[in-house]
Design a protein around this motif. Structure first.
Motif: not given
Length: 168
Positions: A1-6
């Motif tokens: 799980m992670g935060y997407c920047r693109i």
């Protein structure tokens, strides 16, 4: 799980979804906080059918088969139950049990196996829990757990509260 920047999930939290064998099949996007301008809270890739999968099944099947399979509605409820030490947990990724999900559950627990339904305490959750219980109890031992107060969700409970509810 992670935060997407693109990409298509830029600004969203990405949650990987695997099939029963552990193969990555999709990413779900969860908007952090309340969505803006009528945007949905969750985003799934075009063509992905969540009704064919159970989130976290690839991990749950590795746990002791004598334990009941805990079924929740959402990703974060599943994660919270897992973090509370109840590792045989899956999510429907919604409040309604599909035919494919029903078959996955039946195969996972086997004939006479045990299932605990831990759905959200709202209209959709109560309806989904009743329907899932009615369908699953034909072949399995099923116990639906009420969270008590209106609006309660598994991810809003403490580990101690979850353990108390699941051990009733």
């Amino acid at each position: 799980m992670g935060y997407c920047r693109i990409g298509m999930l830029a600004g969203w939290v990405a949650i990987p979804i695997h099939d029963a064998t552990g193969q990555l099949v999709a990413y779900a996007g969860r908007w952090p906080g309340e969505p803006k301008n009528g945007e949905p809270k969750y985003r799934l890739p075009r063509g992905f059918k969540k009704s064919l999968e159970l989130f976290n099944l690839h991990r749950a099947v590795k746990e002791d088969a004598r334990l009941p399979l805990i079924v929740v509605e959402g990703f974060f409820g599943c994660m919270k139950v897992w973090q509370a030490g109840h590792r045989r947990v899956v999510s429907l990724m919604g409040s309604m049990l599909s035919d494919a999900q029903e078959q996955l559950i039946e195969r996972t627990v086997g004939p006479g196996g045990r299932v605990i339904l831990l759905f959200d305490e709202d209209e959709a959750g109560r309806k989904g829990s009743r329907e899932a219980q009615g369908r699953l109890e034909k072949l399995l031992e099923v116990r639906a757990v009420s969270l008590g107060s209106e609006g309660s969700q598994p991810d809003g409970l403490s580990p101690e509260q979850l353990t108390e509810l699941l051990n009733q």
